[in-house]
Structure formats: C-alpha cells, structure tokens
Design an enzyme around this catalytic site. Structure first.
Site, short mmCIF file in Angstrom:
data_model
loop_
_atom_site.label_atom_id
_atom_site.label_comp_id
_atom_site.label_asym_id
_atom_site.label_seq_id
_atom_site.Cartn_x
_atom_site.Cartn_y
_atom_site.Cartn_z
N HIS A 182 0.55 -1.04 0.12
CA HIS A 182 -0.15 0.29 -0.03
C HIS A 182 1.36 1.46 0.19
CE1 HIS A 182 -3.19 3.07 1.22
NE2 HIS A 182 -3.83 1.83 0.74
N ASP A 209 -7.54 -5.46 -0.51
CA ASP A 209 -8.36 -6.39 -1.55
C ASP A 209 -8.14 -7.65 -1.20
OD1 ASP A 209 -7.50 -3.32 -3.09
OD2 ASP A 209 -9.19 -3.76 -3.13
#
Ligand code: SDX
Length: 393
Positions: free
Chosen positions: A272, A329
C-alpha cells in the site's frame, strides 16, 4: 527539479489538497471518517449512516437519518430508457466498463445535474439521486449478465437489504436474505467508503475541478478504480489465489515469483502507498471472512491459501523490508464470493462502497472553491526544429 518545478511521479510526496473528511496514519494503521475510528463504525453503524457522515460531516440524529432514507427511497428507480444502455452491452462486457458508462449517462436524464453553479438544493438532489440509483444500476448489471429479469427496488427495505434483494431476488418469488449476509455487506461497504486522496478519489476531484458535473466526475473515478493496481486488485486477488490453488497450492513458489524482478507477477492484495504497517480494514475483513464463511457453512480452500500466503510473506525479508502487508483487497473477494457474487462484480462492489467518499470529496472540493487541477511538467523533448515537407522526408 527544473526552475521552480519539482516532478513527483505518482505524487508519492505531494499533498493535493486540505481535507476534513478522512484521516489516515500509515505508520500506525489508523483510519477515521470525520474523526470516528473505522473499527467503531464497522461494528456499530450502517452504510447509509456512514454515507451521511462522510458527505455532511456529522452523525445524523434518528429524524435526520429517517429523512435521508426517505429522500433516497424516492429516487431508487432509474429512467426506463436507461434499459436501452444495458441492452447495448455485449453479454460478457466487464461490469466496471458498464458502470462507468451508465453513471456518466445519468446526466442525460437528470438535467439539473448539468448546472455548473447549482443551488445547495440542486446539488443535494443530484447527490441523493446518485446514492439512490447506484444500487439499482449495480444489481441490474449483475442480473443482465445472467440474462435474468431485473428486480425493482423495494422502498420498505433498508439501503443494503434493498441492494441484496435486487441482486439475488427472483421475480417469481420473494427470497429471504440471511441477516448475517446483510450485516457483512454493511461492514464491507463501510470499510470501502473513503480513503483520502487515493487514485480514484484524486481523479474525481480533478475532473470535478473543471466544473464537470457530479455524474461525469464519478464516472471517471469508476474508471480509475478499475485498474488492478487499485480497486481492480480484489478481482485480481481471487484470480491469483485460484491460480495458486490450481497449481497445487504451492504458495512458496508464487512468493518467489512476486520477488523476482524479471517476473511481472506481483502479490495482488499486498502492499500500500500509505499503510507501511497493517491496513486496518484488512484486519477487520479477515476476521469477518472467518465469521461469514463459518455462518454460511462454506469451506473455501482459497481462504486457507490466502492465510498461508500472508503468514509466509510476513516472515519473508523482501516483504518485511518493503513493508508489504495485506491491504483491503486481499480478503474482501473471499467474502464477496461467499455471499454469492461472481469475481467480475467485486470491483463494482468496491465502487458501490466508495461512492459516498467520492461524493464527499467532490462536494468539499467545490465548497472550498479549489482551482482547476493543472500540474506542470519538465520538458524533455526535441529543441526547436523546422518543418520538413513530405517529399523531403
Ligand atoms: C487500493 O491508495 C489507496 O488508498 C488505495 C486503496 C483505497 O482504499 O483507495 O487502499 C485501495 O488500491 C489498495 C491497493 C490494491 N493494489 C494491489 O493490491 C496491487 C498490488 N500492490 C502493488 O501494486 C503496490 O503495492 C501498490 C500499487 C498498492 C502501491 O504501490 P507503490 O506505493 O507505488 O509502491 P511500489 O510499486 O513503488 O513498490 C515498492 C516496492 C517495489 O520494489 P523495489 O522496486 O523497491 O525493489 O515494493 C514492491 C515493488 O516492486 N512491491 C511489491 C508489491 N507491492 C510493492 N512486490 C511484490 N508484490 C507486491 N504486491
């Protein structure tokens, strides 16, 4: 740097705006909407209440929430002529391409949305209509993909239940949606609702900064979210886990592939830009995964592979050095699949959840009268040269 211009690819160290909506602390894994910790909202709130909080800045009183719910339920139908758009798509066209097109098309039916300087009431009506119609559009995309008749909204149902009924309901009979499915869906949508200046939100803001209408701005955000490096990762994760399962479940081999610079394969659902520790949403979704699959009596082998991959990666120097952890996700697709959604609908569900955040950010950008987004560049092309006629080239 050239003169006063600093190029910052991917805006890794550039702040685009000041915002009062969502607070992230990447080091500590903190996420708050308007100051409220995501853990509390996921546990105690509902998706429509969180949508109100993000867009209008405060948790609504029960009267205000009821009024909001009533306003939404007045606008859940879409113009019947929009069915022609649905019929125009090839049956296997990706739901995200359809969603971006259908949301952009809304301005053709609701001209008040085209006013570049709307009154507060007009702007609010455009916002309400989009929030109200999104679940109908999303569920009808799904029904059309099956060749099934669409199910119309039922205004006595709450926002999320209504969406699930339109998605999984049958025209021939009323179906019972398990309460645990409704509550898991609230939680998932709440966890996706906003995330400060991510790729798709920045897209919504920059398109809106030209005074383009809300539907066009959100349609652009949907397209940005589609990319597998962004919201499209939830579909890519399941496809990756399926590949690993079909390859004998050898997660060590795939971990090695993810580290091999000559191999374009990346561990989808990992890493991320902001969270350099765990993604707080992934923690909550992983726990919800166990609860939902257990409640529904589903044993999905890819969940075990996902947990194995996470465990192995968290001990692997390559991932530890680069602070790569599961993101939102990584586990969400496993729940979506358990709830009955096909893989190519996962990113559309991300968009359904992110809609209130996109709207809130667009509204804040307009309220702050931010200037049109127009970055500069450092030119690296040819110096001046004269035109050469075709017969001399
Ligand atoms: C979302 O921004 C948001 O808030 C987004 C989001 C939201 O709510 O809006 O949180 C939603 O988009 C989550 C991210 C979903 N995407 C994926 O899961 C795709 C896989 N992840 C990566 O592609 C990547 O981690 C990104 C895109 C998420 C972040 O990319 P960055 O910040 O540009 O980091 P990078 O690509 O420069 O990677 C840094 C290093 C590189 O190695 P080195 O060049 O330093 O040797 O880490 C490596 C990368 O190769 N790396 C990975 C990896 N992610 C980064 N290596 C293997 N597998 C991965 N998943």
């Amino acid at each position: 740097v050239s003169g006063a211009i600093t190029v910052d690819p991917g805006y890794k160290n550039t702040g685009a705006t000041k915002s009062a909506i969502t607070f992230l602390d990447g080091e500590k894994g903190v996420l708050r909407y308007r100051g409220y910790p995501i853990e509390q909202l996921a546990e105690h709130s509902t998706f429509l209440e969180v949508a109100y909080l993000l867009i209008y800045g405060e948790l609504p009183s029960s009267d205000t929430l009821l009024d909001f719910r009533k306003k939404i339920s007045r606008h859940t139908l879409i113009h019947e002529d929009m069915k022609k758009f649905f019929d125009g798509f090839p049956s296997k066209s990706h739901p995200m391409g359809q969603l971006s097109c259908l949301v952009g098309a809304l301005s053709a039916f609701y001209p008040e949305s085209l006013n570049p300087n709307p009154s507060e009431e007009e702007e609010n009506l455009t916002i309400i209509k989009l929030l109200a119609k999104m679940p109908t559009i999303v569920s009808w995309i799904y029904k059309k993909s099956l060749g099934h008749p669409v199910i119309y909204p039922r205004n006595e149902l709450n926002y999320v239940h209504n969406f699930l009924n339109m998605t999984f309901g049958q025209i021939t009979e009323d179906i019972v949606i398990d309460k645990s499915v409704v509550s898991a869906m609230h939680k998932l949508l709440i966890l996706h609702a906003d995330h400060e200046q991510n790729c798709s939100t920045s897209t919504v803001r920059i398109v809106g900064s030209s005074n383009a209408n809300l539907y066009a701005s959100i349609s652009a955000g949907i397209s940005a979210l589609w990319g597998p490096l962004h919201g499209g990762a939830n579909q890519a994760v399941i496809e990756m886990l399926e590949n690993i399962k079909n390859d004998g479940g050898n997660s060590a081999k795939w971990l090695a592939k993810a580290k091999d610079k000559n191999d374009p394969f990346r561990l989808m659902g990992f890493g991320h830009r902001v969270y350099k520790n765990f993604d707080p949403r992934a923690k909550i979704i992983k726990k919800a995964c166990d609860e939902v699959l257990d409640k529904l009596g589903i044993n999905d082998p890819v969940l075990d592979i996902a947990k194995e991959l996470e465990e192995a990666a968290l001990k692997d120097q390559y991932f530890v050095d680069r602070k790569l952890y599961p993101n939102v996700d990584f586990y969400s697709g496993i729940i979506y699949r358990a709830l009955g959604f096909p893989t190519d609908m996962f990113t559309v569900l991300f968009a359904l959840g992110r809609l209130p955040g996109w709207i809130a950010q667009w509204k804040e950008m307009k309220a702050n009268k931010e200037p049109i987004g127009r970055p500069r560049q450092i030119y690296t092309g040819s110096t001046i040269r004269d035109y050469v006629p075709l017969d001399q080239r």
